[in-house]
Enzyme design. Structure first.
Site, PDB file in Angstrom:
ATOM      1  N   GLU A   1      81.133  49.268 -88.904  1.00 32.35           N
ATOM      2  CA  GLU A   1      82.452  49.871 -88.809  1.00 32.35           C
ATOM      3  C   GLU A   1      83.073  49.631 -87.441  1.00 32.35           C
ATOM      4  OE1 GLU A   1      82.242  53.594 -91.916  1.00 32.35           O
ATOM      5  OE2 GLU A   1      81.440  53.940 -89.929  1.00 32.35           O
TER       6      GLU A   1
ATOM      7  N   CYS B   1      87.189  50.469 -80.772  1.00 32.16           N
ATOM      8  CA  CYS B   1      85.768  50.787 -80.679  1.00 32.16           C
ATOM      9  C   CYS B   1      85.040  49.841 -81.628  1.00 32.16           C
ATOM     10  CB  CYS B   1      85.555  52.241 -81.084  1.00 32.16           C
ATOM     11  SG  CYS B   1      83.834  52.745 -81.083  1.00 32.16           S
TER      12      CYS B   1
ATOM     13  N   CYS C   1      71.320  51.159 -85.778  1.00 36.22           N
ATOM     14  CA  CYS C   1      70.895  51.318 -84.384  1.00 36.22           C
ATOM     15  C   CYS C   1      69.431  51.722 -84.364  1.00 36.22           C
ATOM     16  CB  CYS C   1      71.746  52.389 -83.691  1.00 36.22           C
ATOM     17  SG  CYS C   1      71.333  52.622 -81.937  1.00 36.22           S
TER      18      CYS C   1
ATOM     19  N   CYS D   1      68.617  58.478 -81.884  1.00 42.37           N
ATOM     20  CA  CYS D   1      69.096  59.762 -81.354  1.00 42.37           C
ATOM     21  C   CYS D   1      69.385  60.695 -82.530  1.00 42.37           C
ATOM     22  CB  CYS D   1      70.345  59.569 -80.494  1.00 42.37           C
ATOM     23  SG  CYS D   1      70.058  58.479 -79.076  1.00 42.37           S
TER      24      CYS D   1
ATOM     25  N   CYS E   1      73.047  61.653 -83.931  1.00 40.48           N
ATOM     26  CA  CYS E   1      73.992  60.558 -84.187  1.00 40.48           C
ATOM     27  C   CYS E   1      73.726  59.963 -85.566  1.00 40.48           C
ATOM     28  CB  CYS E   1      73.829  59.489 -83.105  1.00 40.48           C
ATOM     29  SG  CYS E   1      74.783  57.990 -83.411  1.00 40.48           S
TER      30      CYS E   1
ATOM     31  N   CYS F   1      82.973  59.663 -82.183  1.00 41.81           N
ATOM     32  CA  CYS F   1      81.680  59.328 -81.591  1.00 41.81           C
ATOM     33  C   CYS F   1      80.523  59.887 -82.404  1.00 41.81           C
ATOM     34  CB  CYS F   1      81.597  59.896 -80.176  1.00 41.81           C
ATOM     35  SG  CYS F   1      82.498  58.911 -79.036  1.00 41.81           S
TER      36      CYS F   1
END
Length: 367
Positions: free
Chosen positions: A106, A119, A126, A130, A133, A357
């Site tokens: 995205e 962004c 990923c 974390c 997230c 975010c």
């Protein structure tokens, strides 16, 4: 905890070669390989980076007999739009892209009165794990190529140039590597993309390096490499906790490189590039938003070339964590300011379309 980190992406088939993957010298060689005169590389690059063209018929300075061959050989389609969602009256646009192998990523375009920020993602998924997230919880599918990263920016630039975003024709001026992925874990492709973004046309898009921000959870050796690249981009460190005990949990890479090591690398980066480091800090209710942690962070950052970006946590499905109370956020800001540390609270643009975010999960469209 460190076993859950993925630094090396799974090996997958590579996307087709694109001129955005290549330096100008490499483009000339590639054009010659296709049986064309090397100077056609400059013409093709100008169409892509400057005119933002994607229709071979518009490339009238190229011989009709060569156009298709050059475009197919050096401008293959790398991203297919699957879904686009907008909010803020169309000023925030999140696009879900399918890559050639079915991987999903995205990007988010945010138009403000005085600027346009994009962004972009650097990995599909990923590997940094974390827990707060959405992207980190999805795991790492693969690294993106330089051109796949650049194509996200070019797609946004085209939409603006063609007046598809409310506010009249415009230009992308800011790029933040804060989409999916840990940029410094895909170092070579990300540096290639930064160079294509900042190099003047026809080599690249000619966006100021000062408008580019590269984010990291704190891959210390890669921060040192980035400092030596001669690219005055802003470094953003996703810190989220000032103490190792909490950061080991919130940002598992802290089990490899501790807070002091990450900040030492950041200060070295600032000294070499003369660029202010951005410290990203997601405020999570009752987890990392205590006044004493603000004081601890203030003492660590005091007197440094730094700016703190506080991010009200954007909730993700199934997460037990949520944003801080307004009064706790205000106290955190005041405590940091009392140490002389510049601080702003991030505008939570795109929250209602899961484009803010930590919310990028690249979920496929529901059938």
């Amino acid at each position: 905890m460190s076993a859950e980190l993925t630094f090396v992406a799974p090996r997958r088939a590579k996307p087709a070669r694109h001129l955005a993957d290549l330096t100008m010298a490499e483009r000339r060689a590639a054009v010659a390989e296709l049986g064309e005169k090397p100077f056609r590389a400059e013409q093709l690059s100008r169409h892509y980076f400057e005119r933002l063209a994607d229709d071979p018929a518009a490339m009238t300075d190229l011989p009709a007999s060569s156009r298709e061959r050059l475009v197919e050989g050096l401008m293959p389609s790398l991203l297919t739009p699957v879904r686009e969602i907008t909010c803020d009256g169309g000023m925030t646009r999140k696009t879900l892209w399918k890559l050639f192998d079915g991987a999903l990523v995205e990007s988010v375009l945010m138009r403000y009165p005085d600027r346009v920020t994009m962004c972009v993602s650097s990995q599909a998924g990923c590997g940094m794990n974390c827990p707060f997230c959405a992207t980190g919880q999805a795991g790492l599918t693969r690294n993106m190529s330089t051109a796949e990263i650049v194509e996200q920016v070019v797609a946004g630039a085209r939409a603006l140039a063609r007046d598809e975003v409310p506010g009249g024709p415009g230009r992308v001026g800011n790029i933040v590597f804060m989409g999916m992925g840990e940029p410094l874990a895909n170092y070579k492709a990300v540096i290639g993309a930064v160079r294509r973004i900042v190099d003047p046309a026809p080599e690249g898009l000619g966006i100021s390096a000062r408008g580019v921000t590269v984010s990291t959870v704190g891959l210390v050796p890669a921060i040192g490499k980035l400092a030596a690249e001669g690219l005055p981009v802003t470094l953003a460190v996703s810190l989220h906790a000032p103490d190792d005990e909490l950061r080991d949990t919130l940002v598992p890479v802290n089990t490899r490189w501790k807070v002091d090591e990450v900040l030492d690398a950041a200060w070295s980066y600032a000294a070499i590039t003369k660029r202010r480091v951005s410290i990203e800090y997601a405020l999570i209710k009752d987890i990392n938003d205590q006044a004493w942690r603000a004081d601890m962070l203030g003492r660590l950052l005091k007197g440094k070339l730094v700016h703190v970006n506080l991010i009200p946590l954007n909730p993700t499905p199934g997460s037990k964590w949520t944003a801080s109370r307004p009064e706790d956020e205000r106290t955190f800001v005041h405590r940091l300011q009392s140490h002389g540390v510049p601080v702003t609270v991030r505008d939570t643009r795109g929250q209602e379309i899961d484009g803010a975010c930590g919310q990028l999960a690249a979920a496929p469209p529901e059938k």
